[in-house]
Design a protein around this motif. Structure first.
Motif, PDB file in Angstrom:
ATOM      1  N   THR A 204      69.398  -5.265  37.687  1.00 35.24           N
ATOM      2  CA  THR A 204      69.358  -5.797  39.049  1.00 35.24           C
ATOM      3  C   THR A 204      68.015  -6.483  39.275  1.00 35.24           C
ATOM      4  O   THR A 204      67.070  -6.315  38.503  1.00 35.24           O
ATOM      5  CB  THR A 204      69.514  -4.668  40.079  1.00 35.24           C
ATOM      6  OG1 THR A 204      68.401  -3.776  39.947  1.00 35.24           O
ATOM      7  CG2 THR A 204      70.807  -3.900  39.873  1.00 35.24           C
ATOM      8  N   LEU A 205      67.941  -7.231  40.366  1.00 33.08           N
ATOM      9  CA  LEU A 205      66.699  -7.913  40.710  1.00 33.08           C
ATOM     10  C   LEU A 205      65.600  -6.881  40.990  1.00 33.08           C
ATOM     11  O   LEU A 205      64.447  -7.072  40.608  1.00 33.08           O
ATOM     12  CB  LEU A 205      66.929  -8.798  41.945  1.00 33.08           C
ATOM     13  CG  LEU A 205      65.811  -9.775  42.284  1.00 33.08           C
ATOM     14  CD1 LEU A 205      65.679 -10.828  41.202  1.00 33.08           C
ATOM     15  CD2 LEU A 205      66.060 -10.438  43.635  1.00 33.08           C
TER      16      LEU A 205
ATOM     17  N   GLU B 220      72.229 -10.355  46.765  1.00 32.67           N
ATOM     18  CA  GLU B 220      72.866 -10.953  47.947  1.00 32.67           C
ATOM     19  C   GLU B 220      71.844 -11.379  48.994  1.00 32.67           C
ATOM     20  O   GLU B 220      72.138 -12.226  49.834  1.00 32.67           O
ATOM     21  CB  GLU B 220      73.919 -10.016  48.548  1.00 32.67           C
ATOM     22  CG  GLU B 220      73.411  -8.635  48.896  1.00 32.67           C
ATOM     23  CD  GLU B 220      74.520  -7.774  49.507  1.00 32.67           C
ATOM     24  OE1 GLU B 220      74.194  -6.903  50.332  1.00 32.67           O
ATOM     25  OE2 GLU B 220      75.709  -8.001  49.141  1.00 32.67           O
ATOM     26  N   GLY B 221      70.634 -10.842  48.938  1.00 29.84           N
ATOM     27  CA  GLY B 221      69.646 -11.177  49.952  1.00 29.84           C
ATOM     28  C   GLY B 221      68.616 -12.215  49.507  1.00 29.84           C
ATOM     29  O   GLY B 221      68.016 -12.887  50.350  1.00 29.84           O
TER      30      GLY B 221
ATOM     31  N   GLY C 129      61.876 -18.598  39.259  1.00 29.60           N
ATOM     32  CA  GLY C 129      60.666 -18.138  38.581  1.00 29.60           C
ATOM     33  C   GLY C 129      60.186 -16.852  39.223  1.00 29.60           C
ATOM     34  O   GLY C 129      60.930 -15.887  39.314  1.00 29.60           O
ATOM     35  N   SER C 130      58.967 -16.854  39.711  1.00 33.66           N
ATOM     36  CA  SER C 130      58.459 -15.631  40.326  1.00 33.66           C
ATOM     37  C   SER C 130      58.544 -15.697  41.857  1.00 33.66           C
ATOM     38  O   SER C 130      58.126 -14.768  42.539  1.00 33.66           O
ATOM     39  CB  SER C 130      57.006 -15.388  39.903  1.00 33.66           C
ATOM     40  OG  SER C 130      56.216 -16.497  40.280  1.00 33.66           O
ATOM     41  N   ASN C 131      59.096 -16.783  42.402  1.00 32.09           N
ATOM     42  CA  ASN C 131      59.245 -16.873  43.859  1.00 32.09           C
ATOM     43  C   ASN C 131      60.638 -16.441  44.293  1.00 32.09           C
ATOM     44  O   ASN C 131      61.603 -16.612  43.567  1.00 32.09           O
ATOM     45  CB  ASN C 131      58.988 -18.305  44.339  1.00 32.09           C
ATOM     46  CG  ASN C 131      57.517 -18.690  44.202  1.00 32.09           C
ATOM     47  OD1 ASN C 131      56.641 -17.822  44.265  1.00 32.09           O
ATOM     48  ND2 ASN C 131      57.253 -19.962  43.996  1.00 32.09           N
ATOM     49  N   LEU C 132      60.691 -15.888  45.503  1.00 34.64           N
ATOM     50  CA  LEU C 132      61.966 -15.490  46.084  1.00 34.64           C
ATOM     51  C   LEU C 132      62.208 -16.295  47.352  1.00 34.64           C
ATOM     52  O   LEU C 132      61.265 -16.679  48.051  1.00 34.64           O
ATOM     53  CB  LEU C 132      61.957 -13.996  46.416  1.00 34.64           C
ATOM     54  CG  LEU C 132      61.963 -13.023  45.243  1.00 34.64           C
ATOM     55  CD1 LEU C 132      61.852 -11.589  45.750  1.00 34.64           C
ATOM     56  CD2 LEU C 132      63.232 -13.196  44.403  1.00 34.64           C
ATOM     57  N   TYR C 133      63.477 -16.546  47.637  1.00 34.59           N
ATOM     58  CA  TYR C 133      63.860 -17.292  48.826  1.00 34.59           C
ATOM     59  C   TYR C 133      64.893 -16.495  49.592  1.00 34.59           C
ATOM     60  O   TYR C 133      65.810 -15.934  48.997  1.00 34.59           O
ATOM     61  CB  TYR C 133      64.426 -18.656  48.438  1.00 34.59           C
ATOM     62  CG  TYR C 133      63.404 -19.503  47.722  1.00 34.59           C
ATOM     63  CD1 TYR C 133      62.628 -20.429  48.399  1.00 34.59           C
ATOM     64  CD2 TYR C 133      63.174 -19.328  46.357  1.00 34.59           C
ATOM     65  CE1 TYR C 133      61.656 -21.177  47.752  1.00 34.59           C
ATOM     66  CE2 TYR C 133      62.212 -20.069  45.690  1.00 34.59           C
ATOM     67  CZ  TYR C 133      61.452 -20.982  46.392  1.00 34.59           C
ATOM     68  OH  TYR C 133      60.489 -21.707  45.747  1.00 34.59           O
ATOM     69  N   ALA C 134      64.704 -16.437  50.925  1.00 31.18           N
ATOM     70  CA  ALA C 134      65.643 -15.688  51.753  1.00 31.18           C
ATOM     71  C   ALA C 134      65.791 -16.387  53.096  1.00 31.18           C
ATOM     72  O   ALA C 134      64.940 -17.193  53.486  1.00 31.18           O
ATOM     73  CB  ALA C 134      65.157 -14.256  51.953  1.00 31.18           C
ATOM     74  N   ALA C 135      66.874 -16.104  53.772  1.00 30.88           N
ATOM     75  CA  ALA C 135      67.082 -16.630  55.117  1.00 30.88           C
ATOM     76  C   ALA C 135      66.978 -15.463  56.084  1.00 30.88           C
ATOM     77  O   ALA C 135      67.424 -14.359  55.782  1.00 30.88           O
ATOM     78  CB  ALA C 135      68.448 -17.291  55.226  1.00 30.88           C
ATOM     79  N   VAL C 136      66.334 -15.713  57.256  1.00 32.17           N
ATOM     80  CA  VAL C 136      66.251 -14.646  58.237  1.00 32.17           C
ATOM     81  C   VAL C 136      66.829 -15.176  59.548  1.00 32.17           C
ATOM     82  O   VAL C 136      66.474 -16.260  60.006  1.00 32.17           O
ATOM     83  CB  VAL C 136      64.796 -14.129  58.402  1.00 32.17           C
ATOM     84  CG1 VAL C 136      63.851 -15.222  58.834  1.00 32.17           C
ATOM     85  CG2 VAL C 136      64.741 -12.949  59.363  1.00 32.17           C
ATOM     86  N   PRO C 137      67.779 -14.427  60.124  1.00 27.88           N
ATOM     87  CA  PRO C 137      68.399 -14.909  61.365  1.00 27.88           C
ATOM     88  C   PRO C 137      67.498 -14.637  62.574  1.00 27.88           C
ATOM     89  O   PRO C 137      66.877 -13.577  62.665  1.00 27.88           O
ATOM     90  CB  PRO C 137      69.683 -14.087  61.453  1.00 27.88           C
ATOM     91  CG  PRO C 137      69.389 -12.837  60.685  1.00 27.88           C
ATOM     92  CD  PRO C 137      68.350 -13.160  59.657  1.00 27.88           C
ATOM     93  N   VAL C 138      67.413 -15.617  63.485  1.00 33.57           N
ATOM     94  CA  VAL C 138      66.721 -15.388  64.761  1.00 33.57           C
ATOM     95  C   VAL C 138      67.619 -15.909  65.883  1.00 33.57           C
ATOM     96  O   VAL C 138      68.443 -16.789  65.661  1.00 33.57           O
ATOM     97  CB  VAL C 138      65.346 -16.106  64.830  1.00 33.57           C
ATOM     98  CG1 VAL C 138      64.356 -15.512  63.852  1.00 33.57           C
ATOM     99  CG2 VAL C 138      65.485 -17.593  64.605  1.00 33.57           C
ATOM    100  N   THR C 139      67.414 -15.363  67.049  1.00 33.34           N
ATOM    101  CA  THR C 139      68.196 -15.839  68.195  1.00 33.34           C
ATOM    102  C   THR C 139      67.503 -17.061  68.781  1.00 33.34           C
ATOM    103  O   THR C 139      66.332 -17.335  68.491  1.00 33.34           O
ATOM    104  CB  THR C 139      68.291 -14.746  69.282  1.00 33.34           C
ATOM    105  OG1 THR C 139      66.964 -14.509  69.765  1.00 33.34           O
ATOM    106  CG2 THR C 139      68.880 -13.470  68.723  1.00 33.34           C
TER     107      THR C 139
ATOM    108  N   LEU D 159      61.611  -7.162  48.851  1.00 37.37           N
ATOM    109  CA  LEU D 159      62.087  -6.290  47.772  1.00 37.37           C
ATOM    110  C   LEU D 159      61.522  -4.885  47.911  1.00 37.37           C
ATOM    111  O   LEU D 159      62.077  -3.924  47.398  1.00 37.37           O
ATOM    112  CB  LEU D 159      61.689  -6.870  46.409  1.00 37.37           C
ATOM    113  CG  LEU D 159      62.685  -7.822  45.766  1.00 37.37           C
ATOM    114  CD1 LEU D 159      62.166  -8.276  44.423  1.00 37.37           C
ATOM    115  CD2 LEU D 159      64.059  -7.172  45.608  1.00 37.37           C
ATOM    116  N   ASN D 160      60.379  -4.779  48.602  1.00 33.53           N
ATOM    117  CA  ASN D 160      59.725  -3.470  48.712  1.00 33.53           C
ATOM    118  C   ASN D 160      59.891  -2.830  50.091  1.00 33.53           C
ATOM    119  O   ASN D 160      59.162  -1.919  50.422  1.00 33.53           O
ATOM    120  CB  ASN D 160      58.229  -3.616  48.423  1.00 33.53           C
ATOM    121  CG  ASN D 160      57.972  -4.372  47.144  1.00 33.53           C
ATOM    122  OD1 ASN D 160      58.535  -4.035  46.113  1.00 33.53           O
ATOM    123  ND2 ASN D 160      57.161  -5.414  47.219  1.00 33.53           N
ATOM    124  N   GLY D 161      60.800  -3.359  50.897  1.00 28.76           N
ATOM    125  CA  GLY D 161      60.988  -2.780  52.222  1.00 28.76           C
ATOM    126  C   GLY D 161      61.009  -3.865  53.284  1.00 28.76           C
ATOM    127  O   GLY D 161      61.799  -4.791  53.177  1.00 28.76           O
TER     128      GLY D 161
END
Ligand SMILES: [Zn+2]
Ligand SMILES: [Zn+2]
Length: 375
Positions: free
Chosen positions: A133-134, A263-264, A269-279, A294-296
């Motif tokens: 896993t990641l 899924e998140g 490479g060593s960078n991660l990309y994620a989307a965060v929902p805001v209102t 990844l750590n919380g």
């Protein structure tokens, strides 16, 4: 029976040059080769001894060991001490290096073909595909692998012969592994059927491996996967491939890693990309939100007037760089979330807001509004 001195066997002095060794061996090998002396066990014995002597002395490292420690220094190494196991294995190779074997004895084309053997065949390399896993890639891990593989037989140490017995030279082919037939002007070489090209016959096979010299076993192995590996990363574990035959070394094990999609997070490479929902209210008014890493979780300040698609960078919250040199970053893209259900209060407030916004938009030209949408 004490072994004969290698230099004496070849009839050369202790400081013989490589070239002198070579020509001495060549002369003796031709004179004592079993093909030239059919049914003469003494000649065959000498041939083996001479080949063994040359095998050791032609190798600078082994020669140095032999000079210092005598036979004890080279026993068990290739070309020495384990002729019972190897039979004629290796001799053809040595001869082949010296001169085209076939040129001298006729019929045998140098190299290739099923009949060519080499004493001590190295075991095959093995590949093992490991999915992790990641999170496991980020933290590093130890993995337990179960690998079915051929291993050198413990009982006979790979010789295939029952303990106390030895493999014997095949009498059909005199250990050559090939039998030649004369057909007109040509002589045709065929793999010897009696020994299946190995040049030796095991009269009393080892009970454990049935004479194969190797047994199939499932081996449990613990390996360390370092932090930061990616899909396609390969770990090489020396000597954990298949066992060799007739005293050959083991192959290597290659563990090929596959990191599962997360899924998140998306990884580059060593960078991660994620989307965060805001209102809409959080984006418009500004807000402190929590972002999953990844750590919380980590706090992130969204300034007032943040547009959807705005990317924020959380330094050091990406994947570790392989080899332990810091971490990549986490890039968070803000995604404006439109509510699908509304309470009565929310609807009332939004309708009121909408009336004001309609007036705002009417102030702009139509083209500008289209630009706002598709720009
Ligand atoms: Zn044979
Ligand atoms: Zn065995």
């Amino acid at each position: 029976m004490s072994k004969k001195d290698y230099y004496e066997l070849l009839g050369v002095g202790r400081n013989a040059t490589e070239q002198e060794l070579k020509s001495a061996y060549k002369r003796l090998a031709i004179r004592y080769h079993p093909d030239k002396n059919p049914g003469d066990p003494a000649a065959e014995e000498t041939f083996k001894e001479v080949a063994e002597a040359y095998g050791v002395l032609s190798n600078a490292e082994q020669r140095a060991r032999y000079d210092r420690f005598g036979h004890a220094g080279v026993s068990g190494s290739a070309g020495a001490g384990n002729w019972g196991a190897q039979g004629f294995g290796g001799i053809e190779d040595i001869l082949g290096d010296l001169f085209g074997f076939g040129d001298v004895f006729g019929g045998r084309s140098g190299g290739g073909g099923g009949g060519r053997r080499s004493g001590g065949q190295r075991g095959a390399d093995l590949r093992y595909d490991l999915e992790i896993t990641l999170e496991e890639s980020a933290a590093g891990m130890t993995a337990q692998l179960r690998i079915p593989r051929l291993e050198t037989c413990d009982t006979c140490t790979g010789s295939g012969a029952k303990s106390g017995t030895q493999a014997e030279t095949c009498t059909t082919c005199s250990g050559a592994g090939q039998v030649r037939y004369q057909q007109g002007f040509f002589s045709v070489a065929r793999t010897c059927g009696a020994c299946r090209g190995t040049g030796r016959i095991i009269k009393t096979p080892c009970e454990t491996c049935k004479g194969a010299g190797r047994t199939e076993r499932e081996r449990e192995l613990e390996i360390k996967v370092p932090a930061g590996v990616e899909t396609g990363s390969r770990l090489r574990i020396t000597g954990e491939g298949e066992g060799g035959a007739s005293g050959g070394g083991a192959g290597d094990l290659y563990v090929v890693l596959h990191v599962k999609e997360h899924e998140g997070f998306e990884r580059q490479g060593s960078n991660l990309y994620a989307a965060v929902p805001v209102t809409f209210a959080q984006a418009a008014l500004g807000s402190d939100i929590m972002v999953k890493t990844l750590n919380g979780e980590q706090p992130l300040k969204i300034p007032a007037g943040t547009q959807t698609g705005t990317v924020f960078r959380l330094k050091g919250q990406g994947m570790p760089v392989l080899g332990g040199r810091g971490n990549g970053d986490l890039f968070v893209s803000v995604a404006l979330r439109t509510p699908t259900t509304l309470t009565r209060d929310q609807r009332r407030l939004l309708e009121e807001l909408s009336k004001i916004e309609d007036r705002d938009l009417e102030d702009k030209g139509l083209i500008d509004r289209v630009r706002d949408i598709f720009g």
